[in-house]
Design a protein around this motif. Structure first.
Motif, mmCIF file in Angstrom:
data_model
loop_
_atom_site.group_PDB
_atom_site.id
_atom_site.type_symbol
_atom_site.label_atom_id
_atom_site.label_comp_id
_atom_site.label_asym_id
_atom_site.label_seq_id
_atom_site.Cartn_x
_atom_site.Cartn_y
_atom_site.Cartn_z
ATOM 1 N N TYR A 83 -2.425 7.057 0.777
ATOM 2 C CA TYR A 83 -1.927 8.311 0.149
ATOM 3 C C TYR A 83 -2.936 8.849 -1.059
ATOM 4 O O TYR A 83 -3.237 7.863 -1.666
ATOM 5 C CB TYR A 83 -0.425 8.144 -0.337
ATOM 6 C CG TYR A 83 0.007 9.404 -1.158
ATOM 7 C CD1 TYR A 83 0.108 10.577 -0.547
ATOM 8 C CD2 TYR A 83 0.191 9.328 -2.619
ATOM 9 C CE1 TYR A 83 0.676 11.728 -1.161
ATOM 10 C CE2 TYR A 83 0.362 10.481 -3.257
ATOM 11 C CZ TYR A 83 0.794 11.628 -2.542
ATOM 12 O OH TYR A 83 1.160 12.809 -3.424
ATOM 13 N N ASP A 84 -3.365 9.908 -0.937
ATOM 14 C CA ASP A 84 -4.226 10.300 -2.245
ATOM 15 C C ASP A 84 -3.402 11.576 -2.681
ATOM 16 O O ASP A 84 -2.456 12.170 -2.268
ATOM 17 C CB ASP A 84 -5.574 10.626 -1.766
ATOM 18 C CG ASP A 84 -5.831 11.721 -0.761
ATOM 19 O OD1 ASP A 84 -5.185 12.905 -1.143
ATOM 20 O OD2 ASP A 84 -6.711 11.704 0.238
ATOM 21 N N THR A 85 -4.013 12.209 -3.899
ATOM 22 C CA THR A 85 -3.344 13.361 -4.639
ATOM 23 C C THR A 85 -4.042 14.659 -4.490
ATOM 24 O O THR A 85 -3.645 15.356 -5.143
ATOM 25 C CB THR A 85 -3.318 12.982 -5.981
ATOM 26 O OG1 THR A 85 -4.681 12.851 -6.693
ATOM 27 C CG2 THR A 85 -2.377 11.654 -6.382
ATOM 28 N N LEU A 86 -4.996 14.622 -3.335
ATOM 29 C CA LEU A 86 -5.659 16.035 -3.206
ATOM 30 C C LEU A 86 -5.028 17.179 -3.034
ATOM 31 O O LEU A 86 -4.879 18.226 -3.446
ATOM 32 C CB LEU A 86 -6.429 15.741 -2.071
ATOM 33 C CG LEU A 86 -8.109 15.360 -2.190
ATOM 34 C CD1 LEU A 86 -9.007 15.139 -1.007
ATOM 35 C CD2 LEU A 86 -8.805 16.750 -3.059
ATOM 36 N N LEU A 118 4.583 10.743 7.425
ATOM 37 C CA LEU A 118 5.802 10.643 6.778
ATOM 38 C C LEU A 118 6.152 11.609 6.070
ATOM 39 O O LEU A 118 5.034 12.414 5.235
ATOM 40 C CB LEU A 118 5.584 9.335 6.051
ATOM 41 C CG LEU A 118 5.204 8.171 6.635
ATOM 42 C CD1 LEU A 118 5.314 6.740 5.688
ATOM 43 C CD2 LEU A 118 5.739 7.827 8.023
ATOM 44 N N SER A 119 7.420 12.078 5.858
ATOM 45 C CA SER A 119 7.681 13.213 4.859
ATOM 46 C C SER A 119 7.513 13.134 3.461
ATOM 47 O O SER A 119 7.020 13.963 2.607
ATOM 48 C CB SER A 119 9.087 13.803 5.179
ATOM 49 O OG SER A 119 9.957 12.616 4.668
ATOM 50 N N GLU A 120 7.561 11.607 3.101
ATOM 51 C CA GLU A 120 7.161 11.356 1.645
ATOM 52 C C GLU A 120 6.418 10.058 1.763
ATOM 53 O O GLU A 120 6.746 9.352 2.774
ATOM 54 C CB GLU A 120 8.635 11.185 0.721
ATOM 55 C CG GLU A 120 9.403 12.376 0.847
ATOM 56 C CD GLU A 120 8.603 13.315 -0.111
ATOM 57 O OE1 GLU A 120 7.783 13.133 -1.005
ATOM 58 O OE2 GLU A 120 9.067 14.388 0.040
ATOM 59 N N PRO A 121 5.385 9.943 0.928
ATOM 60 C CA PRO A 121 4.698 8.678 0.865
ATOM 61 C C PRO A 121 5.446 7.337 0.553
ATOM 62 O O PRO A 121 6.538 7.626 -0.179
ATOM 63 C CB PRO A 121 3.554 8.952 -0.350
ATOM 64 C CG PRO A 121 4.043 9.910 -1.022
ATOM 65 C CD PRO A 121 4.998 10.825 -0.254
ATOM 66 N N VAL A 122 5.163 6.325 1.088
ATOM 67 C CA VAL A 122 6.076 5.050 0.865
ATOM 68 C C VAL A 122 5.034 3.987 0.780
ATOM 69 O O VAL A 122 3.880 3.970 0.739
ATOM 70 C CB VAL A 122 6.796 4.906 2.182
ATOM 71 C CG1 VAL A 122 7.684 5.814 2.764
ATOM 72 C CG2 VAL A 122 5.744 4.214 3.256
ATOM 73 N N TYR A 150 0.807 -1.187 -0.220
ATOM 74 C CA TYR A 150 0.042 0.056 -0.002
ATOM 75 C C TYR A 150 0.856 1.286 -0.014
ATOM 76 O O TYR A 150 2.007 1.340 0.662
ATOM 77 C CB TYR A 150 -0.823 0.077 1.263
ATOM 78 C CG TYR A 150 -1.882 -0.980 0.971
ATOM 79 C CD1 TYR A 150 -3.310 -0.991 0.723
ATOM 80 C CD2 TYR A 150 -1.773 -2.267 2.045
ATOM 81 C CE1 TYR A 150 -4.082 -1.707 0.493
ATOM 82 C CE2 TYR A 150 -2.806 -3.146 1.901
ATOM 83 C CZ TYR A 150 -4.040 -3.155 1.164
ATOM 84 O OH TYR A 150 -5.242 -4.064 1.236
ATOM 85 N N LYS A 151 0.372 2.331 -0.848
ATOM 86 C CA LYS A 151 1.017 3.532 -0.681
ATOM 87 C C LYS A 151 0.266 4.406 0.275
ATOM 88 O O LYS A 151 -0.810 4.644 0.392
ATOM 89 C CB LYS A 151 1.011 4.190 -2.003
ATOM 90 C CG LYS A 151 1.709 5.618 -2.209
ATOM 91 C CD LYS A 151 1.807 6.084 -3.521
ATOM 92 C CE LYS A 151 2.675 7.289 -3.812
ATOM 93 N NZ LYS A 151 2.958 7.804 -5.099
ATOM 94 N N LEU A 152 1.116 4.921 1.537
ATOM 95 C CA LEU A 152 0.503 5.755 2.233
ATOM 96 C C LEU A 152 1.550 6.565 3.235
ATOM 97 O O LEU A 152 2.900 6.428 2.849
ATOM 98 C CB LEU A 152 0.223 4.588 3.589
ATOM 99 C CG LEU A 152 1.215 3.483 4.150
ATOM 100 C CD1 LEU A 152 2.010 4.482 5.353
ATOM 101 C CD2 LEU A 152 0.819 2.226 4.776
ATOM 102 N N ASP A 153 0.988 7.631 3.907
ATOM 103 C CA ASP A 153 2.055 8.673 4.489
ATOM 104 C C ASP A 153 1.394 8.956 5.827
ATOM 105 O O ASP A 153 1.974 10.007 6.316
ATOM 106 C CB ASP A 153 2.098 9.899 3.448
ATOM 107 C CG ASP A 153 0.912 10.578 3.350
ATOM 108 O OD1 ASP A 153 -0.407 10.116 3.420
ATOM 109 O OD2 ASP A 153 0.726 11.767 2.742
ATOM 110 N N THR A 154 0.239 8.334 6.304
ATOM 111 C CA THR A 154 -0.301 8.728 7.442
ATOM 112 C C THR A 154 -0.690 7.645 8.407
ATOM 113 O O THR A 154 -1.326 7.018 7.960
ATOM 114 C CB THR A 154 -1.665 9.642 7.356
ATOM 115 O OG1 THR A 154 -1.222 10.876 6.224
ATOM 116 C CG2 THR A 154 -2.089 10.153 8.632
#
Length: 375
Positions: free
Chosen positions: A126-129, A92-96, A38-42
């Motif tokens: 992670y989303d692109t909003l 996270l500073s960048e999505p992983v 999964y791509k996530l950052d939170t």
């Protein structure tokens, strides 16, 4: 007991540090393995047994589809829900892209009588909003909208921001930040102007010129903004020749208003041209005292042709006086009078501003409220 939707069951480690401060091994913290990548950052979580001494440090590492371990730079935010209940957000500073992820926490101070407890952990796709909102602009300082942006464009994005996730039944975790950025874009569209003007950074005030044989000097330049610890802000940087995304010679410095035994400041971020999303760190944690303070930019370059401008979205705008290289007596006097008038009006409404911006910081204390940090 951290993903069972039961706050009564929770993870516990009988130590103030569970991999958040000292080196983190597989025996520390919480590790989760997903059914796929999964791509996530939170990440959000509740404290199992709430304590007066809050969490202050976090470390994160993850494993991708290839099984390789990687570290992720992360910050920890304290937030309150609509009912005033405290929860934490790991950003996270960048999505992983993670197949497995681990995070460790630590309290503010070493204390043998306190434990790390975690209940109800949530992971967010992670989303692109935010990327879509930032793409509304055609300049790095985000003061000019693209020619094709209209009210319909903004309304469509607002509908996305205000939509409830069908799986979790929750709003977007960055909803407040996203709505603020959309409101700024809408104000520009309606020609209402920006509350936060861009600040010109003086290239003659630089870290290469503070070593004069004695201490106490720095190259901080005030931005006219004070922000609370844990608050997420946007810092926009423009430059006369560098392009969006390029590195700059600027660092963002956060301070603690009326700091005592703890450090007064922390270098928060190396800024790049364009948009920088920043979380203000907690430099000093003390029960009943507001955490946060004035923001500054520090220039480390040595180029007379550098022309930087910085605009902050978020925090509170505070009166600011700039007399650098202003030698004319009349102009200096005009600026000082304007500053005093603005400051007088600002002080008169500080208590009202405190109620609007610092609802979770207790009653208004004129002496210690961070809104008093003016330069």
């Amino acid at each position: 007991g951290t993903v069972d939707h039961d706050p009564a069951s929770y993870y516990r480690k009988g130590s103030w540090d569970d991999g958040g401060f000292n080196p983190m091994s597989l025996q520390h913290g919480l590790t989760y393995e997903f059914d796929q990548t999964y791509k996530l950052d939170t990440i959000a979580f509740l404290e199992g047994v709430p304590q007066d001494m809050k969490y202050h440090y976090v470390k994160v590492r993850y494993w991708g589809e290839d099984g390789q371990e990687k570290s992720a730079k992360a910050s920890l935010q304290k937030k309150n829900d609509a009912d005033g209940r405290l929860y934490y957000v790991v950003k996270l500073s960048e999505p992983v892209e993670a197949k497995k992820i681990q995070f460790g926490l630590a309290r503010y101070l070493a204390d043998g009588n306190i434990a790390v407890t975690v209940s109800e952990v949530y992971f967010y796709y992670y989303d692109t909003l935010m990327d879509e909102i930032l793409a509304l602009y055609e300049d790095d300082l985000h003061t000019m909208l693209r020619a094709d942006v209209n009210q319909g464009t903004i309304d469509a994005l607002r509908s996305k921001v205000q939509a409830v996730d069908p799986v979790s039944g929750e709003y977007h975790p960055d909803r407040v930040l996203l709505e603020r950025e959309l409101a700024t874009a809408e104000a520009i569209l309606k020609d209402e102007g920006l509350k936060a003007a861009a600040v010109e950074i003086h290239n003659g005030i630089t870290t290469s010129d503070v070593g004069r044989g004695f201490g106490g000097l720095n190259a901080w330049q005030p931005l006219g903004v004070t922000a609370s610890a844990g608050e997420e802000i946007m810092v926009y940087v423009g430059h006369n020749t560098r392009k969006t995304g390029e590195a700059t010679s600027l660092k963002l410095v956060a301070t603690q208003y009326h700091s005592e035994s703890s450090p007064i400041s922390a270098e928060v971020a190396d800024l790049k041209v364009g948009a920088n999303k920043v979380t203000i760190p907690e430099i000093w944690a003390s029960t009943g005292v507001e955490s946060g303070g004035a923001l500054y930019v520090q220039y480390s370059g040595n180029d007379v042709n550098d022309r930087y401008a910085v605009r902050v979205s978020g925090g509170a705008q505070v009166p600011r006086l700039d007399l650098y290289q202003v030698t004319g007596e009349e102009e200096r006097l005009r600026r000082v009078r304007s500053y005093v008038e603005e400051l007088t009006a600002y002080v008169a409404r500080m208590e009202t501003l405190h109620g609007e911006l610092h609802q979770n910081e207790g009653s208004f204390d004129r002496q210690n409220c961070i809104l008093g940090a003016s330069d």
